[in-house]
Design a protein around this motif. Structure first.
Motif, PDB file in Angstrom:
ATOM      1  N   GLU A  52       0.840  -1.202   0.000  1.00 27.40           N
ATOM      2  CA  GLU A  52       0.000   0.000   0.000  1.00 27.40           C
ATOM      3  C   GLU A  52       0.874   1.252   0.000  1.00 27.40           C
ATOM      4  O   GLU A  52       1.853   1.339   0.733  1.00 27.40           O
ATOM      5  N   PHE A  53       0.494   2.211  -0.822  1.00 24.73           N
ATOM      6  CA  PHE A  53       1.225   3.478  -0.903  1.00 24.73           C
ATOM      7  C   PHE A  53       0.254   4.616  -0.593  1.00 24.73           C
ATOM      8  O   PHE A  53      -0.836   4.694  -1.163  1.00 24.73           O
ATOM      9  N   ILE A  54       0.675   5.485   0.317  1.00 24.94           N
ATOM     10  CA  ILE A  54      -0.182   6.589   0.764  1.00 24.94           C
ATOM     11  C   ILE A  54       0.375   7.911   0.254  1.00 24.94           C
ATOM     12  O   ILE A  54       1.552   8.215   0.446  1.00 24.94           O
ATOM     13  N   VAL A  55      -0.502   8.686  -0.394  1.00 23.08           N
ATOM     14  CA  VAL A  55      -0.161  10.056  -0.788  1.00 23.08           C
ATOM     15  C   VAL A  55      -0.769  10.979   0.259  1.00 23.08           C
ATOM     16  O   VAL A  55      -1.967  10.881   0.561  1.00 23.08           O
ATOM     17  N   ASP A  56       0.040  11.845   0.831  1.00 23.73           N
ATOM     18  CA  ASP A  56      -0.470  12.675   1.917  1.00 23.73           C
ATOM     19  C   ASP A  56       0.042  14.101   1.824  1.00 23.73           C
ATOM     20  O   ASP A  56       0.947  14.417   1.057  1.00 23.73           O
ATOM     21  N   VAL A  57      -0.604  14.952   2.609  1.00 30.39           N
ATOM     22  CA  VAL A  57      -0.177  16.338   2.801  1.00 30.39           C
ATOM     23  C   VAL A  57       0.117  16.503   4.286  1.00 30.39           C
ATOM     24  O   VAL A  57      -0.718  16.163   5.126  1.00 30.39           O
ATOM     25  N   GLU A  58       1.296  16.990   4.600  1.00 27.40           N
ATOM     26  CA  GLU A  58       1.684  17.123   6.004  1.00 27.40           C
ATOM     27  C   GLU A  58       1.528  18.573   6.460  1.00 27.40           C
ATOM     28  O   GLU A  58       1.993  19.499   5.799  1.00 27.40           O
ATOM     29  N   VAL A  59       0.842  18.746   7.581  1.00 31.38           N
ATOM     30  CA  VAL A  59       0.695  20.069   8.192  1.00 31.38           C
ATOM     31  C   VAL A  59       1.031  19.953   9.671  1.00 31.38           C
ATOM     32  O   VAL A  59       0.969  18.867  10.259  1.00 31.38           O
ATOM     33  N   THR A  60       1.395  21.065  10.257  1.00 32.97           N
ATOM     34  CA  THR A  60       1.657  21.107  11.698  1.00 32.97           C
ATOM     35  C   THR A  60       0.708  22.112  12.341  1.00 32.97           C
ATOM     36  O   THR A  60       0.241  23.054  11.695  1.00 32.97           O
TER      37      THR A  60
END
Length: 448
Positions: A52-60
């Motif tokens: 499985e491959f996850i495409v994500d956007v990282e925010v803090t």
């Protein structure tokens, strides 16, 4: 003596030659072994992964309560309030628990004065009602007398029909006078009743007004104690103390009814308040799955996107050279699940959130550092039997760390992290520099 000395010097020279040769051989072996081990170790590789491959956007962002109540002073009490008692800051309270008690000494003195006024007005009202009763009896008696007099004159006038006209006229005048007196008495009674009713109503209103004041004062006393409207964490707020200064509330503080005294965040449902860049806004949607990591202890919680601001907000920053820059951001909130309401998550904690924008099943992926581009060509270096083979690939989507390989690789193959030939060149340069330094040190020792 000279022969012995000469022989001794010749033996020593041979000895130094043997030692020097052994040192050179040792150095060569060391450099060779070091070169070999360094080459194998420093060219880092990665095994092609499949799954499985996850495409994500990282925010803090930082944690906040999804629901929070601001507690103000009671407007019923007065404009100025003095705090007499407080729930401890940092304490977790349930709905209905005690929060704030204001000083009520002045209000209690006030209600005692109002009670005395009420008792006095009630006595005055009772006196008016008693007088009304007596006056009513007296007026009714006088009216009865006038009524009887009028009826008597009516009878006399009726009997005077057989008498001379002059007598009839006298009887008629007396009857009319008696009727007038009777009607005047009726009007007088009505007027006095109306006047008495108005006087009593005024007194009733005075009593009612004081009673209302007492009820209001009682409500003031009741409202001087504030209880938690929701469960949450007690957080003291700063209030204005004059001359431009602020300080947290405490016992003895004088505050205004409109001041926010306590913030009560409900810790049972927490969320992360974050900022989304204008680059990522197109990929993030409501209800998307989020992986939330608390920076303090790296604990992980599931989450979901619950709010995205419809309008961007400008954020200004000042660079080291003093120039001012601006960037557009969108405020957003991410709800955290499974908090268990144990108080471990508190407002203000820093968190890193991975917003999952897409998922791919049964796919190959490698680190983004393993992929190279030169012109129109995209390729990787595959390690095979100690050699590095340049291999063309077709790539797909990527996240911050990894990229999908659609064609060109198989699961389990080893690819290099970075250009292996540049690594080898760096290794060779390092070996040459080390060898040069060692040669210089050796020559220095020989001259000595």
């Amino acid at each position: 003596m000279n022969i012995i000395f000469g022989f001794h010097r010749g033996s020593r020279a041979k000895f130094y030659i043997y030692i020097f040769g052994f040192a050179i051989l040792t150095l060569i072996l060391t450099v060779y072994i070091g070169c070999k081990s360094t080459t194998n170790d420093e060219v880092e590789t990665f095994e092609v992964q499949y799954g499985e491959f996850i495409v994500d956007v990282e925010v803090t962002g930082e944690l906040k309560a999804h629901r929070s109540e601001n507690i103000k002073g009671s407007r019923l009490v007065s404009t100025n309030l003095k705090i007499a008692k407080l729930a401890p800051e940092g304490e977790t309270v349930k709905e209905g628990d005690f929060l704030i008690q204001f000083d009520t000494s002045e209000i209690e003195d006030k209600i005692e004065e109002q009670k005395l006024d009420l008792a006095e007005k009630n006595l005055e009202l009772e006196a008016l009602l008693a007088k009304k009763e007596i006056d009513s009896i007296k007026l009714e008696r006088e009216l009865k007398i006038q009524q009887l007099s009028f009826e008597q004159q009516k009878m006399n006038f009726a009997l005077a029909q057989f008498k001379p006209k002059s007598e009839q006229r006298k009887m008629q005048v007396k009857m009319e006078q008696a009727e007038t007196n009777y009607n005047d008495k009726l009007d007088e009674i009505k007027s006095k009743k109306l006047e008495g009713r108005e006087t009593i109503n005024r007194k009733y209103n005075e009593v009612k007004k004081i009673s209302n004041l007492i009820n209001t004062t009682k409500k003031q006393i009741e409202s001087s104690t504030i209880y938690a409207p929701i469960p949450g964490l007690v957080v003291y707020k700063e209030v204005y103390t004059g001359l431009g200064s602020y300080e947290k509330i405490r016992v003895g503080s004088t505050v205004y009814y409109h001041d926010i005294l306590i913030e009560l965040p409900d810790l049972s449902k927490m969320c992360v308040k974050a900022e989304l860049s204008e680059i990522d806004i197109a990929n993030v949607k409501l209800d998307q799955e989020v992986i939330v990591t608390i920076d303090r202890d790296e604990s992980v919680y599931p989450g979901s996107v619950i709010y995205i601001a419809p309008i961007e907000r400008l954020v200004y920053t000042t660079a080291a050279d003093g120039t001012r820059k601006e960037r557009s951001v969108y405020d957003m909130e991410i709800a955290i699940g499974n908090t268990e309401n144990d108080g471990s998550l508190k407002p203000g904690m820093a968190a890193t959130c991975r917003i999952i924008t897409d998922k791919f099943q049964n796919t190959l992926y490698i680190p983004v550092q393993a992929v190279f581009e030169m012109g129109d060509e995209t390729f990787v270096y595959v390690k095979d039997d100690g050699k590095y083979k340049k291999t063309p690939v077709v790539v797909g989507k990527n996240n911050k760390d990894y990229i999908i390989i659609e064609e060109g690789l198989e699961s389990g193959q080893l690819v290099t992290i970075g250009d292996p030939y540049k690594k080898l060149q760096e290794i060779q340069r390092n070996i040459k520099e080390k060898t040069k330094i060692q040669d210089e040190k050796r020559e220095t020792k020989m001259y000595r």
